[in-house]
Design a protein around this motif. Structure first.
Motif, mmCIF file in Angstrom:
data_model
loop_
_atom_site.group_PDB
_atom_site.id
_atom_site.type_symbol
_atom_site.label_atom_id
_atom_site.label_comp_id
_atom_site.label_asym_id
_atom_site.label_seq_id
_atom_site.Cartn_x
_atom_site.Cartn_y
_atom_site.Cartn_z
ATOM 1 N N LYS A 33 86.864 25.220 133.866
ATOM 2 C CA LYS A 33 87.523 24.670 132.683
ATOM 3 C C LYS A 33 86.607 23.593 132.098
ATOM 4 O O LYS A 33 86.109 22.726 132.829
ATOM 5 N N SER A 36 88.811 18.366 128.953
ATOM 6 C CA SER A 36 89.816 18.431 127.892
ATOM 7 C C SER A 36 89.278 17.722 126.649
ATOM 8 O O SER A 36 88.359 16.899 126.733
ATOM 9 N N LEU A 37 89.833 18.054 125.494
ATOM 10 C CA LEU A 37 89.422 17.421 124.232
ATOM 11 C C LEU A 37 89.523 15.909 124.363
ATOM 12 O O LEU A 37 88.603 15.158 124.015
ATOM 13 N N ARG A 38 90.649 15.468 124.900
ATOM 14 C CA ARG A 38 90.902 14.038 125.034
ATOM 15 C C ARG A 38 89.838 13.377 125.914
ATOM 16 O O ARG A 38 89.263 12.342 125.565
ATOM 17 N N LYS A 39 89.543 14.014 127.025
ATOM 18 C CA LYS A 39 88.608 13.429 127.984
ATOM 19 C C LYS A 39 87.197 13.321 127.388
ATOM 20 O O LYS A 39 86.531 12.275 127.467
ATOM 21 N N ASN A 52 86.989 19.254 119.173
ATOM 22 C CA ASN A 52 87.657 20.529 118.929
ATOM 23 C C ASN A 52 86.758 21.465 118.105
ATOM 24 O O ASN A 52 86.611 22.645 118.435
ATOM 25 N N TYR A 55 83.938 22.728 120.269
ATOM 26 C CA TYR A 55 84.434 23.764 121.178
ATOM 27 C C TYR A 55 84.635 25.081 120.431
ATOM 28 O O TYR A 55 84.329 26.165 120.956
ATOM 29 N N SER A 70 96.194 26.352 128.181
ATOM 30 C CA SER A 70 95.380 25.939 129.317
ATOM 31 C C SER A 70 94.141 25.162 128.907
ATOM 32 O O SER A 70 93.782 24.183 129.553
ATOM 33 N N GLY A 71 93.474 25.566 127.814
ATOM 34 C CA GLY A 71 92.276 24.844 127.381
ATOM 35 C C GLY A 71 91.092 25.770 127.236
ATOM 36 O O GLY A 71 91.249 26.988 127.129
ATOM 37 N N TYR A 73 87.428 27.407 128.575
ATOM 38 C CA TYR A 73 86.756 27.789 129.812
ATOM 39 C C TYR A 73 85.364 28.312 129.507
ATOM 40 O O TYR A 73 85.139 28.940 128.461
#
Lengths: 481, 481
Positions: A33, A36-39, A52, A55, A70-71, A73
């Motif tokens: 994975k 995350s966007l936030r991280k 975003n 990605y 889920s996000g 990968y």
């Protein structure tokens, strides 16, 4: 405004570079994975929108994929993706087989806990629902009592056969419980099927390369083998097969159409259809080994060859050894024309299949636990295969070719410059790393520059180090081309 | 004083007559405990001493036997004991085998709960330690977890092999765990052994009559059978066998030396010795099927044929299917010269034997539970065989001959006046009584006037009525002599 846009574009590029860099250095691997966007927004001090956008760009470039709820990968097609091997050309003669010694070595390594297990096509038991199965076992062993210790004669436990038929129906295939015979694993299923359709000296056509246990079985039974050219994506080459059928007395085809071992090839439906027309039209039985059929990486389960058959001449063999519990020895045969004969073969050769494992698996299927387990297992195998493929691309020399299977858990790797996999095997074994040398997958002397890598174990540091080390050893192999 | 002595003698005779009468009317059957001294003394109003004297007389006459700490029991040699059949003379030609249909009927009846089960040689599960085994199962299934679902590759679970070796040692026979291969029952053990020593068209010598599953297996494998004259007490006739060996190319002998099925014959040690010298001296392997070896009625376990071998050419096959749990499918092979080859045959044909049943049986052996169970089981089989033999003697016409085995749980019965057992089979099946017609035990057309009776079930009213009824049906058979 322009400046701002330019700065944003720069930032956006830098996010992309950052992610590509993580992949290049192995911090992110296929199947992992992405942060995350936030991280990542926090870490790189850019807006979530920018991350975003980056990605999404990586997604359209095939580097990442979005999975719902889920996000993002890392995909298998990330950087370093090696080419796939070319179609095989084993040459057109039926042969006898002699390989016992090399088989033995590979097998004895399969059970050595000190060796990194890239050899046998064996899943890690960590991936299997051992606890849930032993709960079912415990509850049943008590309830069954006398039934549990008594014979369960062929064709085997009725409810297990019904559950198998139900699962085929869910996948859109018509199979009746009355066509199913429970066996001691797929190995027995295939051995019985061969006994039912061929005798000593007969010619059996197979894919080339071919799983070495099939070679061993054919050798023992005194059958001759005809290896047919095979494409690592679409499977056995039908024109070559047809030509062989026209010129030789072939008694049966033994094929692994779905996620072949070792090539991972998946025969498309229209080819399955043509295969059936070609063989069954000539009255030649097809034995299909579908043990990997449930291990599709995508959403859809591939069809059986028998699904396209109208003559009743296809014998399907399968088992739970790659998906649930190899130690239960529960396999099965689906047969039409050969059904009665196969029941008698089963009775003659082993009387019956162990009773309690049949009941346990039937319960496990009926409860829905098996389908839930498969969802997790397929995801795990997919990640393991993708990581392995990525890592081989990274660690092995340029010119290495690796298959790109859509299911199962093995990779078929061609070393560059005709590198000798038997030399590599002897070097690797010194360092407690196993794999299967390509030589074992043919009655010809071909595939000496191939190795098969098992991806049945969850990715870990030992496996990663083993592959890196294996790559170094390949670099050291002499050029044999 | 004389008068008193005369009266006592009269009373003593009347006690003897009373007991003989109970036996003649079936109120007391072989294996039954005779009334206690106290009880009979009360009932007949005579002294305990007189009853004791009468019992001692009946003991010396072979009607009763004293068992320590238990009392007096009716022996098998009580009244109505029929003669045993003569030695078989199947004629000396190797033959091919064709019998599928009749096999099928007998098999389908074996699983019909409405039919009195005198057909298949199948013990009642009531006699097996189902509860104790499922306790072991439950405890192990939880403890083993990952090991329980994983492969247990040939030669199979080491502790189980050690336990088997230990039991052989206790019986005075030297077998090492390294000579043992675990199989899916004795059927697989025999199938693998035949595959290791013979190929299509080869001649295999067997006892005549021979267990029909062996006929079916040989038929399937395309092997030719040579049936050798057999004595229902001492087994295969060695002179006839030797003559065959001198004149024909016999590839192996497949024999059931201990409590043969169907004849119950037990080969004496000196004959086993000569058998081994005769065959192994010529380099011809002996496959011995010892599945009944643990079921001796007397105190001593009979020897294996391999016990007398010094050449390593004997392959011993056995299983727990007649003694513990047929549904576990745990059998084994003991081999010397053929060991490596048989391990490879096992791998090729079925990969492995189910894991958890191997662990359960190993635990059951190690705890001593198996030996304790066997003591009870042997006693039960013995009583059942004796009762059946007695009842047949009572219910069947004069001239009926019945074997008198010292172990196992089947009887081989010759009908008088060449009565046709196939006619009898069709009559009996109408009345829901099964047995196995003699025709099935040979590739010749011999044994049509024989039937095999299963004594694997505890004696009960249904079985008693079935035998009485069967006797009536035999009385009605036309004289075919």
């Amino acid at each position: 405004m322009l400046k701002q846009a330019g700065k944003e574009a720069f930032v956006y590029e830098s996010v992309i570079d950052h992610v590509r860099g993580m992949i290049a250095h192995g911090a992110l691997m296929p199947g992992d994975k992405a942060p995350s966007l936030r991280k990542l927004s926090k870490q790189l001090k850019v807006s979530i929108t920018t991350v975003n956008q980056a990605y999404r760009h990586l997604e359209s470039a095939g580097v990442l994929e979005a999975r719902p709820q889920s996000g993002f990968y890392v995909t298998a097609l990330a950087e370093n993706a090696p080419e796939t091997p070319a179609r095989s050309r084993p040459g057109g003669k039926p042969r006898e087989i002699r390989f016992a010694q090399l088989f033995k070595e590979v097998f004895s390594l399969a059970n050595d806990p000190d060796v990194v297990p890239l050899g046998a096509a064996k899943p890690s038991m960590e991936l299997m629902p051992a606890k849930a199965l032993s709960r079912t076992y415990r509850s049943l062993a008590g309830r069954l009592e006398q039934r549990g210790i008594d014979y369960c004669f062929p064709p085997g436990y009725g409810r297990l056969r019904s559950e198998l038929a139900r699962r085929y129906a869910q996948a859109g295939m018509e199979v009746s419980a009355e066509q199913i015979i429970i066996t001691s694993g797929a190995t027995e299923a295939i051995a019985l099927s061969l006994q039912a359709v061929a005798k000593r000296g007969d010619i059996i056509a197979v894919e080339s390369p071919v799983y070495f246990s099939v070679l061993r079985l054919l050798e023992r039974m005194g059958l001759r083998i005809l290896e047919i050219d095979t494409d690592p994506e679409t499977g056995i080459c039908l024109d070559v097969l047809e030509n062989a059928l026209d010129t030789m007395d072939i008694k049966a085809l033994l094929t692994v159409p779905n996620y072949n071992n070792p090539t991972g090839s998946l025969m498309p439906d229209e080819r399955k259809q043509r295969l059936v027309e070609m063989l069954c039209g000539r009255g030649i039985p097809v034995i299909e080994d579908d043990i990997y059929g449930d291990l599709h990486f995508g959403d859809e389960r591939p069809s059986l060859v028998r699904h396209f058959d109208t003559t009743g001449n296809v014998i399907t063999c399968s088992s739970f050894s790659k998906t649930l519990a190899p130690g239960y020895r529960i396999g099965w045969i689906v047969a039409s024309n050969h059904y009665e004969d196969l029941v008698e073969w089963k009775q003659a050769m082993s009387s019956a299949t162990a009773t309690i494992p049949q009941y346990v698996v039937a319960d496990f299927l009926r409860s829905g636990d098996y389908d839930r387990h498969l969802v997790r297992l397929r995801k795990a195998y997919r990640e393991q295969v993708e990581k392995m493929r990525f890592m081989i691309g990274k660690a092995f020399p340029d010119g290495t070719r690796v298959t790109n299977p859509e299911g199962g858990f093995v990779l078929w790797v061609q070393l560059p410059d005709r590198g000798d996999s038997l030399k590599l095997f002897n070097m690797a074994i010194q360092e407690k790393i196993s794999f299967t040398p390509g030589l074992l997958f043919s009655s010809t002397r071909k595939y000496r520059d191939f190795i098969r890598i098992n991806c049945g174990f969850p990715w870990n540091h030992d496996i990663e180090q083993a592959i890196l080390r294996l790559g170094e050893l390949v670099h050291r192999l002499p050029d044999e081309s």
